[in-house]
Scaffold this active site. Structure first.
Site: not given
Ligand SMILES: *[C@@H]1O[C@H](CO)[C@@H](O)[C@H](O)[C@H]1NC(C)=O
Ligand SMILES: *[C@@H]1O[C@H](CO)[C@@H](O)[C@H](O)[C@H]1NC(C)=O
Ligand SMILES: *[C@@H]1O[C@H](CO)[C@@H](O)[C@H](O)[C@H]1NC(C)=O
Ligand SMILES: *[C@@H]1O[C@H](CO)[C@@H](O)[C@H](O)[C@H]1NC(C)=O
Ligand SMILES: *[C@@H]1O[C@H](CO)[C@@H](O)[C@H](O)[C@H]1NC(C)=O
Length: 770
Positions: A289-293
């Site tokens: 997951a993209d960072c903090d997605a």
């Protein structure tokens, strides 16, 4: 538990103790040293298949230990001798200081910085893309062996379709065409991951699935943006690069994006992550997951009421690795609240450990790996990698204008030159974003110094935004010199992650600097644009005092030398634009409007060369050479074997009265048998040797039913001496290349005439019918 079990348990305990003592502190350098293998850890047994080893490891972990693995900084498990691991590294166009895994503070302090991807894409040369991937993977392995990498999972490439010219991250992508992006994805990933079937050189991750190309435009931000995308656009535009990445490239990771697509956050979408990527495409790997997605599933998209729900929804949808610690922090309570189970966590851990296993992380000392163990400092910034950085920049540079053959310049004639512009001597303009410390930096000014003795340099503006300019001074210097070369364009001030443009023009004062300098110069000036995204330079295109225009992207560590070689004819330019250069007027289009197809009823112009038919500044695929090159297309008049192969296959008739075949119904075997070669005879009539890229398109006569006006079939890049001829063979697969997506996303092939073309002039009609 029987006696044998107790003995096994004792052995485990003893070997764990041995390992713990052998390891330095709580974080051993590597798993499965000699003691461990003898100690009977199944996960250390290289004879077992990966799934068995992974299952063994996961079974040994307590729930608390499992939870510590659910973040990009995965903790060590000292009692099993498992070291900490950093999942997040970047290698977009060279290893990067973005991410956490790579350190440039040991024996190796610099790495090769290849051109920013959009320029590399302009070479239309899969061989270069493959070799760059390979070089980056090799440098990552070398750093790992030297103890300067805490991971080998590289979250590159970025293969989102560059749909809107204003996107700040368009520079990172291979452009607007799905076939180009698909081939780029597969080539780069294969190179980076290596060809071994047992051990990955490094792990690549294609991002960001899917339909993401908006960062921050007039208040619309990626963190809560809901992209409304049609099934047709998903099928033939946004998804193909990801499919190719997984199916052709065998990528071990796909990253889900920040955005929602049609109301569902991509990191919470089981149809995308599990059904499509892991199921239909068969990805053997993990979803990052993209960072903090994952946090944004609740906080940005308000898709779930609680943090625990967000984590559970995402894990169950097929997300495995959340960059950041949100999933780690909320997993235990999600399990306690019954939102998910320990088995959900086990499934994720198996996917994650399998990739580490395939990287050889559980095979003992990495330096003893027969495949990659010997890679070290000499393999980073090696002469081969440095020259590849130069080659990629040279082959990408696009010659856009060359009135009266002002270029190439001749060394013997040019004894002095005025070099003007804020991008003349700026390292930042070489490396774009997602960069690392480069082995060397040759700016355009430095590159030119190799060719011209007497150079007067005036930046003209103190940055690309030109807040502070000395236009008159630059014009004065221009007036005294026989040759004037301007290095203008954009920088990360105008286009970057988190910043989309609102205008396609150059910053206003740059335009007046260029025009004033051109007016003052004795003969037509040369304008070199260093930009990621396209710019509307109609003023320069139409100005006779601007004799030549080059687009040089953000050309990487050797960019300045590459530009100088092109200017002085030591390299014949062959780059072709991988994106449409739209006029400024295009900015009236709502960037949040995701539709690819035009809607004439409302004046919506559509996007990219496939659907946009308005005015362009320069077209997709445009690029000049110093040589005259001719092409001839030789194709059969009928797709071979269709009589037999299509006999008895049913067709459907669409609204426009055209009947078509369903590709799924044709089936894989028949699709294979329908393939045929199309040959392009290409000749370089001189005067210079050089590469030439041939782009083959399929053209539709009209764009009803969402048919594109044209679609790239493939491309080939070939070096030709002056006078030399070559025959380039394109393998045309009707199911792939003659097909189109129906509104529901289904792939179909129209019955009857299809038109293949190479450039607009050369066209050939073939029939697809039984
Ligand atoms: C290099 O940087 C990393 C991360 O900051 C640090 O952990 C490591 O100790 C440094 N190594 C050296 C040799 O300074
Ligand atoms: C999670 O990450 C945030 C932000 O980096 C940090 O402030 C916090 O301490 C971390 N929490 C845990 C439990 O590691
Ligand atoms: C350029 O000059 C302007 C105005 O003096 C200043 O605000 C800006 O910081 C300068 N930029 C650079 C890169 O020096
Ligand atoms: C732009 O699109 C957004 C949604 O995608 C919509 O809310 C907005 O009204 C549109 N603006 C214009 C000018 O069409
Ligand atoms: C589209 O082209 C076909 C022939 O290829 C023609 O029969 C049809 O009338 C055209 N439709 C429109 C709307 O122009």
């Amino acid at each position: 538990m029987g006696a044998a079990g107790i003995v096994a348990l004792l052995m485990v305990t003893i070997s764990a103790l041995l390992l713990a003592t052998a390891a330095a502190g709580n974080n051993p350098a590597f798993s499965c040293g000699p003691g461990a293998a003898q100690g009977g850890y199944g996960f250390c047994n290289q004879q077992l298949p990966v799934e068995r080893r992974v299952a063994d490891l996961v079974t040994r972990l307590t729930l608390a230990e499992k939870v510590t693995q659910l973040a990009d900084k995965a903790s060590a498990v000292p009692r099993l001798g498992v070291p900490a691991y950093k999942w997040w590294s970047e290698g977009l166009h060279g290893l990067s200081v973005w991410g956490r895994g790579m350190h440039f503070n040991g024996t190796v302090r610099t790495v090769t910085s290849f051109p920013q991807v959009l320029l590399t894409a302009a070479s239309f040369d899969e061989g270069i893309w493959y070799r760059i991937g390979q070089a980056i993977g090799t440098e990552a392995r070398a750093l790992y062996n030297l103890g300067q990498a805490e991971g080998l999972t590289i979250w590159s490439p970025n293969v989102n379709i560059y749909r809107d010219p204003r996107w700040g991250r368009g520079q990172e992508t291979p452009g607007e065409d799905p076939i180009t992006a698909s081939k780029y994805a597969a080539a780069f990933v294969r190179g980076l991951q290596g060809t071994s079937t047992t051990t990955l050189q490094a792990s690549a991750c294609c991002k960001h699935a899917t339909a993401y190309d908006l960062d921050d435009w007039r208040g619309a931000v990626r963190y809560n943006f809901n992209a409304k995308v049609t099934a047709q656009d998903l099928a033939d535009t946004f998804n193909p690069p990801f499919k190719s990445c997984v199916v052709e490239g065998k990528a071990t990771c796909v990253m889900c994006a920040y955005i929602s697509v049609n109301g569902v956050p991509t990191c919470a979408d089981p149809d995308l992550l599990t059904k499509t990527i892991k199921g239909e495409w068969g990805m053997n790997g993990y979803v990052a997951a993209d960072c903090d997605a994952v946090a944004l599933i609740r906080g940005g998209h308000h898709y779930t009421p609680t943090d625990e729900d967000a984590v559970a929804v995402s894990l169950k949808a097929g997300m495995d690795m959340d960059c950041g610690n949100y999933t780690q922090v909320h997993s235990m309570s999600a399990i306690q609240q019954g939102k998910m189970t320990e088995q959900d966590v086990d499934k994720v851990l198996r996917n994650l450990f399998a990739v580490r296993m395939r990287l050889g992380h559980f095979n003992g000392d990495p330096r003893s790996s027969p495949l990659y163990g010997r890679l070290g400092a000499a393999d980073v910034c090696s002469p081969a990698h440095r020259s590849l950085a130069l080659e990629a920049a040279q082959d990408g540079i696009v010659l856009l204008k060359n009135d009266g053959g002002i270029l190439p310049l001749h060394r013997s004639v040019v004894t002095s030159a005025a070099v003007i512009g804020p991008n003349s001597d700026d390292r930042g303009a070489l490396i774009g974003n997602y960069f690392g410390p480069a082995c060397e930096y040759t700016t355009p000014l430095q590159g030119l110094r190799e060719y011209v003795k007497d150079i007067a340099f005036r930046p003209g503006c103190n940055s690309t935004s030109c807040a502070f300019s000395k236009i008159d001074e630059a014009a004065g210097v221009a007036g005294w010199h026989d040759h004037v070369i301007l290095f203008m364009g954009l920088s990360q001030k105008q286009e970057q992650e988190g910043l989309d443009r609102t205008s396609l023009l150059l910053p206003p004062k740059q335009q007046s600097l260029i025009t004033t300098v051109a007016r003052a110069a004795k003969r037509p000036v040369i304008l070199v644009l260093l930009t990621g995204g396209p710019v509307d330079v109609t003023f320069a295109k139409n100005n006779p005092k601007i004799g030549a225009i080059l687009w040089a992207g953000y050309p990487g560590q050797a960019g300045g030398l590459a530009i100088a070689k092109v200017l002085f004819g030591e390299h014949n330019p062959s780059g072709r634009l991988p994106v449409t250069w739209y006029p400024e007027e295009y900015t009236r289009v709502n960037m949040t409007d995701m539709r690819m197809r035009a809607d004439p009823a409302t004046g919506y112009p559509g996007r990219t060369y496939r659907f946009y038919h308005g005015e362009t500044v320069y077209k997709f695929g445009y690029g000049l050479s110093y040589s005259k090159v001719t092409r001839r297309l030789v194709v059969p008049s009928q797709v071979p074997n269709t009589k037999n192969l299509l006999a008895g296959v049913s067709t459907t008739v669409d609204d426009g009265g055209v009947s078509y075949y369903d590709v799924e119904e044709l089936g894989a075997e028949r699709c294979e048998q329908l393939k045929f070669p199309a040959v392009v005879e290409v000749q370089n009539h001189g005067p210079l040797a050089g590469k030439h890229s041939v782009l083959m398109f399929l053209r539709w006569l009209n764009a009803t039913g969402g048919r594109p006006s044209s679609q790239l079939v493939g491309f080939r890049s070939q070096h030709l001496d002056a006078g030399e001829k070559a025959s380039l063979t394109f393998d045309v697969s009707p199911c792939e290349h003659l097909s189109r997506a129906r509104e529901d996303g289904k792939k179909v092939i129209d019955r009857g005439s299809h038109f293949l073309s190479v450039d607009e002039e050369v066209e050939s009609e073939i029939t697809f019918d039984s």
